[in-house]
Enzyme design. Sequence first.
Site, PDB file in Angstrom:
ATOM      1  N   GLN A   1       0.794  -1.222   0.000  1.00  0.00           N
ATOM      2  CA  GLN A   1       0.000   0.000   0.000  1.00  0.00           C
ATOM      3  C   GLN A   1       0.835   1.285   0.000  1.00  0.00           C
ATOM      4  OE1 GLN A   1      -2.585  -1.840   3.275  1.00  0.00           O
ATOM      5  NE2 GLN A   1      -4.019  -0.470   2.290  1.00  0.00           N
TER       6      GLN A   1
ATOM      7  N   ARG B   1       4.177  -0.422  12.854  1.00  0.00           N
ATOM      8  CA  ARG B   1       3.820  -1.719  12.282  1.00  0.00           C
ATOM      9  C   ARG B   1       3.869  -1.618  10.768  1.00  0.00           C
ATOM     10  NH1 ARG B   1      -1.626  -4.163  10.913  1.00  0.00           N
ATOM     11  NH2 ARG B   1      -1.089  -6.319  10.448  1.00  0.00           N
TER      12      ARG B   1
ATOM     13  N   HIS C   1       1.207  -9.566   4.268  1.00  0.00           N
ATOM     14  CA  HIS C   1       0.050  -8.668   4.171  1.00  0.00           C
ATOM     15  C   HIS C   1      -0.396  -8.679   2.699  1.00  0.00           C
ATOM     16  CE1 HIS C   1      -1.990  -5.073   6.319  1.00  0.00           C
ATOM     17  NE2 HIS C   1      -2.610  -5.197   5.162  1.00  0.00           N
TER      18      HIS C   1
ATOM     19  N   ASN D   1      -1.579 -11.176   8.098  1.00  0.00           N
ATOM     20  CA  ASN D   1      -2.570 -10.136   8.340  1.00  0.00           C
ATOM     21  C   ASN D   1      -3.908 -10.566   7.744  1.00  0.00           C
ATOM     22  OD1 ASN D   1      -3.276  -7.215   9.025  1.00  0.00           O
ATOM     23  ND2 ASN D   1      -3.956  -7.359   6.892  1.00  0.00           N
ATOM     24  N   GLU D   2      -4.913 -10.738   8.604  1.00  0.00           N
ATOM     25  CA  GLU D   2      -6.300 -10.938   8.185  1.00  0.00           C
ATOM     26  C   GLU D   2      -6.520 -12.098   7.225  1.00  0.00           C
ATOM     27  OE1 GLU D   2      -7.734  -7.168   6.745  1.00  0.00           O
ATOM     28  OE2 GLU D   2      -7.811  -6.325   8.753  1.00  0.00           O
TER      29      GLU D   2
ATOM     30  N   ASN E   1      -7.685  -6.372  14.369  1.00  0.00           N
ATOM     31  CA  ASN E   1      -7.995  -5.193  13.556  1.00  0.00           C
ATOM     32  C   ASN E   1      -9.492  -4.950  13.631  1.00  0.00           C
ATOM     33  OD1 ASN E   1      -5.334  -5.326  12.814  1.00  0.00           O
ATOM     34  ND2 ASN E   1      -5.709  -5.936  10.684  1.00  0.00           N
TER      35      ASN E   1
ATOM     36  N   TYR F   1     -12.642  -2.205  12.578  1.00  0.00           N
ATOM     37  CA  TYR F   1     -13.113  -1.001  11.878  1.00  0.00           C
ATOM     38  C   TYR F   1     -14.589  -0.728  12.129  1.00  0.00           C
ATOM     39  CZ  TYR F   1      -8.688  -0.846   9.474  1.00  0.00           C
ATOM     40  OH  TYR F   1      -7.347  -0.754   9.221  1.00  0.00           O
TER      41      TYR F   1
ATOM     42  N   GLU G   1      -4.822  -2.619  14.101  1.00  0.00           N
ATOM     43  CA  GLU G   1      -5.349  -1.610  13.176  1.00  0.00           C
ATOM     44  C   GLU G   1      -6.674  -1.093  13.709  1.00  0.00           C
ATOM     45  OE1 GLU G   1      -5.863  -2.883   9.073  1.00  0.00           O
ATOM     46  OE2 GLU G   1      -3.911  -3.861   9.070  1.00  0.00           O
TER      47      GLU G   1
ATOM     48  N   TRP H   1      -4.521   2.830  12.007  1.00  0.00           N
ATOM     49  CA  TRP H   1      -4.457   2.645  10.571  1.00  0.00           C
ATOM     50  C   TRP H   1      -4.972   3.931   9.941  1.00  0.00           C
ATOM     51  CZ3 TRP H   1      -2.133  -0.889   7.614  1.00  0.00           C
ATOM     52  CH2 TRP H   1      -2.295  -0.721   6.228  1.00  0.00           C
TER      53      TRP H   1
ATOM     54  N   GLU I   1      -5.597   1.999  -1.178  1.00  0.00           N
ATOM     55  CA  GLU I   1      -6.607   1.265  -0.407  1.00  0.00           C
ATOM     56  C   GLU I   1      -7.191   0.120  -1.260  1.00  0.00           C
ATOM     57  OE1 GLU I   1      -7.348   0.846   2.635  1.00  0.00           O
ATOM     58  OE2 GLU I   1      -9.161  -0.321   2.265  1.00  0.00           O
ATOM     59  N   TRP I   2      -6.304  -0.795  -1.692  1.00  0.00           N
ATOM     60  CA  TRP I   2      -6.715  -2.027  -2.358  1.00  0.00           C
ATOM     61  C   TRP I   2      -7.713  -1.767  -3.495  1.00  0.00           C
ATOM     62  CZ3 TRP I   2      -2.941  -4.997  -1.026  1.00  0.00           C
ATOM     63  CH2 TRP I   2      -2.419  -4.938   0.257  1.00  0.00           C
TER      64      TRP I   2
HETATM   65  C1  PNW Z   1      -7.670  -3.994   6.395  1.00  0.00           C
HETATM   66  N1  PNW Z   1     -13.702  -5.926   5.029  1.00  0.00           N
HETATM   67  O1  PNW Z   1      -8.379  -4.492   5.297  1.00  0.00           O
HETATM   68  C2  PNW Z   1      -6.224  -4.131   5.980  1.00  0.00           C
HETATM   69  O2  PNW Z   1      -5.421  -4.794   6.915  1.00  0.00           O
HETATM   70  C3  PNW Z   1      -5.591  -2.864   5.522  1.00  0.00           C
HETATM   71  O3  PNW Z   1      -4.553  -3.168   4.625  1.00  0.00           O
HETATM   72  C4  PNW Z   1      -6.639  -1.948   4.910  1.00  0.00           C
HETATM   73  O4  PNW Z   1      -6.095  -0.809   4.310  1.00  0.00           O
HETATM   74  C5  PNW Z   1      -7.585  -1.568   6.023  1.00  0.00           C
HETATM   75  O5  PNW Z   1      -8.127  -2.718   6.659  1.00  0.00           O
HETATM   76  C6  PNW Z   1      -8.733  -0.669   5.581  1.00  0.00           C
HETATM   77  O6  PNW Z   1      -9.527  -1.320   4.639  1.00  0.00           O
HETATM   78  C7  PNW Z   1      -9.709  -4.819   5.303  1.00  0.00           C
HETATM   79  O7  PNW Z   1     -14.320  -5.707   3.955  1.00  0.00           O
HETATM   80  C8  PNW Z   1     -10.372  -4.746   4.094  1.00  0.00           C
HETATM   81  O8  PNW Z   1     -14.269  -6.464   6.000  1.00  0.00           O
HETATM   82  C9  PNW Z   1     -11.693  -5.111   4.006  1.00  0.00           C
HETATM   83  C10 PNW Z   1     -12.352  -5.557   5.130  1.00  0.00           C
HETATM   84  C11 PNW Z   1     -11.695  -5.655   6.348  1.00  0.00           C
HETATM   85  C12 PNW Z   1     -10.366  -5.275   6.425  1.00  0.00           C
END
Ligand code: PNW
Length: 448
Positions: A25, A82, A126, A170-171, A297, A299, A351, A398, A405-406
């Site tokens: 990223q 990190r 990652h 990671n995830e 992590n 969100y 995160e 984060w 952002e992917w």
């Molecule tokens: C995480 N979802 O990704 C990643 O660890 C990071 O690289 C990313 O930038 C960040 O969160 C923000 O998106 C996710 O859809 C992407 O549930 C998608 C999901 C969860 C985490």
Amino acid sequence: MSLPIDPEHRLPSDFVWGVATSAFQIEGAAHDDGKGESIWDVFCRQSGAIADGSDASVACDHVHRLDEDLDLIASLGVDAYRFSISWPRVQPQGWGPWSEEGLGFYDRLVDGLLARGIQPFATLYHWDLPQVLQTQGGWVARDTVHRFVDYARGVQRRLGDRLASIATHNEPWVIATLGHELGIFAPGQKSRAAAAQVSHHLLLSHGLALQALRADGATAPLGIVLNMSPQDPATPDPADQALAHLQDGRGLRWYMDPLLRGRYPEDVWADLGRDAPRMEPTDLAAIAQPLDWLGVNYYTRNVSSSAGPWDPAAHGLPVTDMGWEICPDSFHALLTRLHSDYALPPTYITENGGAFPDPVQADGLVHDHDRIDYLRTHIAAVVRAAQEGVPLAGYFVWSLMDNFEWASGYAKRFGIVHVDYATLARTPKASARAYRDALTRWRAGARA
Ligand code: PNW
């Protein structure tokens, strides 16, 4: 405006405050000497895969701006940084020869952090698998597990004595589900059976890597990072409740149960039917290696509705620029639930943060009060959970800076430092100052 992190001894005095990024990223330098391609380099070229049609060949150009970025991290006053290591940058084909240019970059990163008094928290994987391994089946193939263990040993040999922490993955849920079942992340596969096999191989590679690194005398604490969202039923209807329980099983228990209890949850296994992963008799024991630490992590929460996708904005709830509901109470609920359901090792929030539109104001600054508010309320949830006995050891925002952002490309901004993609200039946002000031005040209180 400030983040009132309450300093009254409610957190351990060695609590770690940090910021987080990942290699793909921010690094750019995608075609520098000796670097192999990753599955994300390839995925970005697929038409329609990335919302704004961008790729990460330059990203934040971090590789060529390392010293500037090290000073930037230091200016935030954090204890830890990190980052992740790009497998194809250090081992271009995913096996065999190592790239001295690639390893040298991470050498300089780690030494630069240590010279500034910042603890290096490294993540081995990652999401940027070497493309050569994808052509041999990627994470669906059991062989990739052994390639990962070799890679982990090589990194530890070169950097291990200077790392404060090593995470394997990671995830894994995102890799398996978004990458192999829904196909919206690399490598873009759409098969539930493939996703289930991938999740098993990720967990197995984690466990075997922990065994190998310990056998090699690893000194850095070893862990894994999971993304977690509490699943709330949309209504008290039994169908919604059952769906919420199954979603919790797929997202959280599917990873936590094998790691901490040595078995997959029966309801999710049964729901997979013929798509359940193939495994060997010793796999579950290998996965359940003792964890030195766990990374979480967080969100947002998710609402499960048997009537179909549930949109928080349509229900008048506050959301970030990702459309994710802003819900700090669910963060607190998640942490206390984890503590009551599992024997948690020291747990880091690896995160947490929010994407917001962040217009640059007339004064040339970004007054990101939405983000400050997000961080303030979520850090308060962490402090409250810690006070209630959840073994929390640190918190990472984060992200350090806006980045790729992917599948959303550059349109979504998570940074506490603004990046102008035309000039690559970095400008700390108001949230960066608020975070730094909060840590300064917390340290003053923690010492008192
Ligand atoms: C995480 N979802 O990704 C990643 O660890 C990071 O690289 C990313 O930038 C960040 O969160 C923000 O998106 C996710 O859809 C992407 O549930 C998608 C999901 C969860 C985490």
